[in-house]
Design a protein around this motif. Structure first.
Motif, short mmCIF file in Angstrom:
data_model
loop_
_atom_site.label_atom_id
_atom_site.label_comp_id
_atom_site.label_asym_id
_atom_site.label_seq_id
_atom_site.Cartn_x
_atom_site.Cartn_y
_atom_site.Cartn_z
N ALA A 14 7.95 9.53 12.53
CA ALA A 14 8.94 9.39 11.87
C ALA A 14 10.34 10.06 12.30
O ALA A 14 10.30 10.98 13.28
CB ALA A 14 8.62 10.34 10.44
N PRO A 15 11.52 9.45 12.13
CA PRO A 15 12.68 10.00 12.73
C PRO A 15 12.79 11.45 12.51
O PRO A 15 12.50 11.90 11.32
CB PRO A 15 13.79 9.33 11.90
N LEU A 16 13.16 12.11 13.51
CA LEU A 16 13.38 13.66 13.39
C LEU A 16 14.35 13.99 12.30
O LEU A 16 15.36 13.51 12.22
CB LEU A 16 13.58 14.13 14.82
N ARG A 17 13.94 14.89 11.46
CA ARG A 17 14.87 15.56 10.56
C ARG A 17 14.65 16.78 10.13
O ARG A 17 13.83 17.42 10.63
CB ARG A 17 14.52 14.85 8.89
N VAL B 42 9.35 14.46 -0.84
CA VAL B 42 9.89 13.37 -0.13
C VAL B 42 8.63 13.07 1.00
O VAL B 42 8.46 13.97 1.55
CB VAL B 42 11.28 13.46 0.19
N HIS B 43 8.21 11.91 1.13
CA HIS B 43 7.33 11.35 2.35
C HIS B 43 8.47 10.72 3.13
O HIS B 43 9.05 9.65 2.75
CB HIS B 43 6.12 10.60 2.04
N LEU B 44 8.28 10.79 4.41
CA LEU B 44 9.31 10.17 5.58
C LEU B 44 8.45 9.47 6.54
O LEU B 44 7.64 10.05 6.98
CB LEU B 44 10.09 11.18 6.18
N MET B 45 8.68 8.30 6.86
CA MET B 45 8.00 7.49 7.82
C MET B 45 9.00 6.35 8.31
O MET B 45 9.88 5.94 7.98
CB MET B 45 6.83 6.66 7.26
N GLU C 12 16.14 2.74 9.76
CA GLU C 12 14.87 3.03 10.57
C GLU C 12 13.98 3.74 9.69
O GLU C 12 12.81 4.16 10.37
CB GLU C 12 15.00 3.87 11.91
N LEU C 13 14.16 4.14 8.69
CA LEU C 13 13.30 5.18 7.76
C LEU C 13 12.95 4.33 6.41
O LEU C 13 13.46 3.58 5.75
CB LEU C 13 14.44 6.20 7.36
N VAL C 14 11.61 4.75 6.01
CA VAL C 14 11.14 4.55 4.91
C VAL C 14 10.62 5.91 4.10
O VAL C 14 10.19 6.76 4.89
CB VAL C 14 9.78 3.89 5.06
N TYR C 15 11.19 6.14 2.73
CA TYR C 15 10.69 7.37 2.15
C TYR C 15 10.42 7.11 0.82
O TYR C 15 10.93 6.17 0.07
CB TYR C 15 12.17 8.33 2.18
N VAL C 16 9.51 7.92 0.44
CA VAL C 16 9.01 7.95 -0.96
C VAL C 16 9.33 8.98 -1.62
O VAL C 16 8.90 10.28 -1.01
CB VAL C 16 7.57 7.42 -1.04
#
Length: 652
Positions: A131-134, A172-175, A211-215
């Motif tokens: 996942a993109p770095l946050r 939050v889930h990030l992918m 570039e991000l998918v988040y739930v």
């Protein structure tokens, strides 16, 4: 969504069906005409942007494909098709037959009327894409501010965040949107959001953004997962029964609506303050981890039902035995020895409830002991639980009696009933006769008479109005000379000899009845950790606290002593000059102190400054203490009001 937020989920492939077929045909044409020239390939490449723009996510994450890239995709598809054919037939690599159409490259079988290999399927996407770095403080979707990373894997990360629009905590889930599982995660999140069952932690938002998918999911700050509940030992039968009944009913209802969890673990089962169990991560947790595996066929309904039923059986098994029913150690629980197979819980640990042990074995094992019939679906498990005899809640244990502190130093402790003392051999026994009055009882009566006389004399001395009363008092001079002096000086003696006894703080929680939720919920323990360099810090404010209804009156920290204690003083260290009140709940508010209003608390003292020492004139007996902050220091750097509590010390 139930809370008014909009779920932006792009998971359907139906929108691009026609374009996918056109792209597949274009690829086949390119493969046939590659030796003749590159004009057709260039035409296909020119059409790629338009075709991609009608797809699901290609236009957002990839550039138009060149002729060489399309040829590479074609070769990869052929290799996959050949590998699939070898797995089906068990033979070697496919070879072109003499009668094969000339339009198919070597090693690629003729296509069926409905192609089994989609060049744009998720199988062409990378299996592992981080996942993109946050970082903490970053914003997602210009709305969700990340605060703390809860877990991190190779493919996704989970965060505690704040919804700045609704001012509440969320998960939050990030992918990465280019990951092979991204579409499945979005689809799972959408189906979970449509479930709408309050027994499950709600999915609030699901978005693909660049570039991000988040739930985004609901956050339960005061809930404890089952792994934490089992940290100190197994559950008693009534609590284990409540857990398995509530979880089973929820999962059975989800299966009736076509939903499955597929990854039900002790971390997913949460118990709230009210004793209700809620399930986190339905469908989404399995999709995040690729369950079922991407390279296998989708599970049938029977398989998903058996998977969730077996998981519930494992939860009940762990709750009864305090052991994880697999050889591996998981969730802070020790696994079972490898030589123990299909052993019911009551043979692992003594004292396990017989009915619950049989229920766990039937749900967890494919072949339960004693030839019992296995339970394979959540609906069957719910019926079996309903047929069980009622398990009563244990009687609450009465707290151990502790005598209240005595403030009269001359008062003697209450003696137990006198018992007969047998004299040792060689000591003469007292002669039989009338039973003498015990000496302790005589002293108690004398002390009572002296107290009454002392109070009478004291009141008479204050209200002396005539010489006749003085003359009458002279007749009782001996009693007056001895009793009042002893009684009057006793409080002074107690004040000088009383030594404060520290009372440990068991827990602390944010008390914010006039806000949207708890403040600084993850730093409350720092207010009583013994380190003044750490602190509980609530959120900052643009305006000072003020009277209702224009402004918020204040915020506070609720101190929990575990059991009712006699409190005589409380010392508080603040971050900066702070004004705060020490309050205790009334009898009604003590039952649910976090839900009570500030007016339901009694003010014991108010101080301003960097420290506050609340010394009570009369000690109070209470379990809860509220430090109610009514003024925070102003930060000169940005003009905001912020502060906190560094340390709280309670003495009795």
């Amino acid at each position: 969504m139930a809370d008014g937020t909009k779920a932006v989920v792009d998971t359907s492939a139906a929108d691009g069906t026609t374009d996918e077929a056109a792209l597949a045909a274009a690829i086949d044409e390119l493969a046939v005409d590659t030796a003749a020239g590159t004009d057709d390939a260039d035409d296909t490449a020119d059409r790629s942007p338009e075709t991609a723009s009608s797809g699901e996510e290609t236009s957002e994450i990839t550039a138009p494909l060149s002729a060489d890239e399309i040829a590479a995709e074609l070769a990869a598809g052929a290799a996959r098709a050949a590998a699939a054919d070898r797995r089906r037939t068990g033979q070697g690599a496919a070879k072109p037959s003499a009668g094969a159409p000339s339009g198919h490259p070597a090693g690629r079988p003729p296509q069926d009327p409905q192609p089994t290999v989609d060049p744009r399927a998720t199988g062409t996407l990378p299996r592992t894409l981080p996942a993109p770095l946050r970082h903490s403080g970053d914003k997602i979707g210009n709305r969700y501010r990340l605060e703390e990373c809860i877990s991190q894997t190779e493919t996704f990360s989970s965060w505690r965040a704040v919804d700045e629009k609704l001012r509440r905590a969320v998960g939050v889930h990030l992918m990465a949107s280019g990951h092979q599982r991204a579409r499945a995660v979005l689809a799972a999140a959408k189906s979970a959001a449509l479930l709408g069952d309050p027994r499950f932690v709600q999915v609030l938002d699901a978005v693909q953004e660049g570039e991000l998918v988040y739930v985004v999911r609901e956050w339960l700050p005061h809930a404890s997962d089952l792994a934490k509940l089992l940290a100190d030992g197994p559950m008693e039968p009534h609590e284990a029964y409540q857990m398995v009944r509530q979880v089973t009913d929820a999962v059975a209802a989800a299966h009736q609506r076509g939903q499955a969890h597929l990854r039900l673990t002790p971390r997913c089962v949460l118990r709230t303050d009210s004793g209700q169990y809620r399930i986190n991560g339905i469908a989404v947790d399995a999709a995040l981890r690729g369950l079922p595996a991407e390279d296998t066929a989708e599970d049938t309904a029977e398989d998903t039902e058996r998977t969730d039923t077996r998981a519930i059986g494992a939860l009940l098994y762990a709750a009864l035995t305090h052991r994880w029913p697999f050889p591996e150690d998981r969730y802070d629980l020790q696994g079972l020895p490898k030589n123990l197979r299909e052993v019911p819980p009551d043979q692992v640990r003594a004292g396990v409830h017989k009915g619950l042990s049989e229920l766990a074995a039937r749900a967890f094992f494919d072949h339960p002991p004693h030839h019992a019939e296995p339970i394979t679906t959540p609906e069957q498990l719910a019926r079996a639980i309903a047929l069980m005899p009622r398990i009563r809640q244990p009687e609450p244990e009465l707290p151990a009696f502790t005598a209240p502190p005595r403030h009269n130093t001359h008062a003697l402790p209450t003696a137990p009933n006198p018992t007969r003392v047998v004299a040792a051999p060689g000591i003469a026994q007292p002669p039989a006769g009338p039973r003498p009055v015990p000496a302790r009882r005589t002293r108690r009566r004398l002390r009572r008479v002296l107290k009454v006389t002392a109070w009478t004399v004291a009141l008479g001395a204050i209200g002396v109005a005539s010489w006749q009363l003085v003359d009458s008092l002279r007749n009782n001079q001996p009693a007056v000379a001895t009793s009042p002096s002893a009684t009057v000086t006793s409080p002074t003696t107690h004040a000088t000899t009383h030594t404060p006894v520290p009372i440990p703080v068991k827990d602390a929680q944010s008390y914010n009845p006039q806000g949207d939720g708890p403040e600084g919920a993850y730093s409350t323990a720092k207010a009583f950790d013994g380190d003044p360099n750490t602190a509980w810090v609530p959120q900052w404010y643009n305006d000072p606290f003020g009277p209702k209804p224009l402004l918020k009156e204040g915020t506070g920290l609720l101190i929990d002593l575990g059991t009712p204690q006699t409190v005589s003083s409380v010392n508080v260290q603040f971050l900066g000059s702070t004004t705060a009140e020490l309050r205790v709940p009334n009898a009604q508010a003590a039952a649910a102190p976090l839900k009570a209003q500030p007016g339901d608390y009694t003010v014991l003292g108010k101080h301003s400054g960097p420290t506050a020492d609340y010394t009570l004139e009369s000690p109070v007996t209470t379990r809860y203490l509220l430090i109610w902050i009514t003024s925070l220091p102003k930060d000169p750097s940005d003009g905001r009001y912020r502060g906190g509590i560094a340390e709280v010390k309670v003495s009795g």
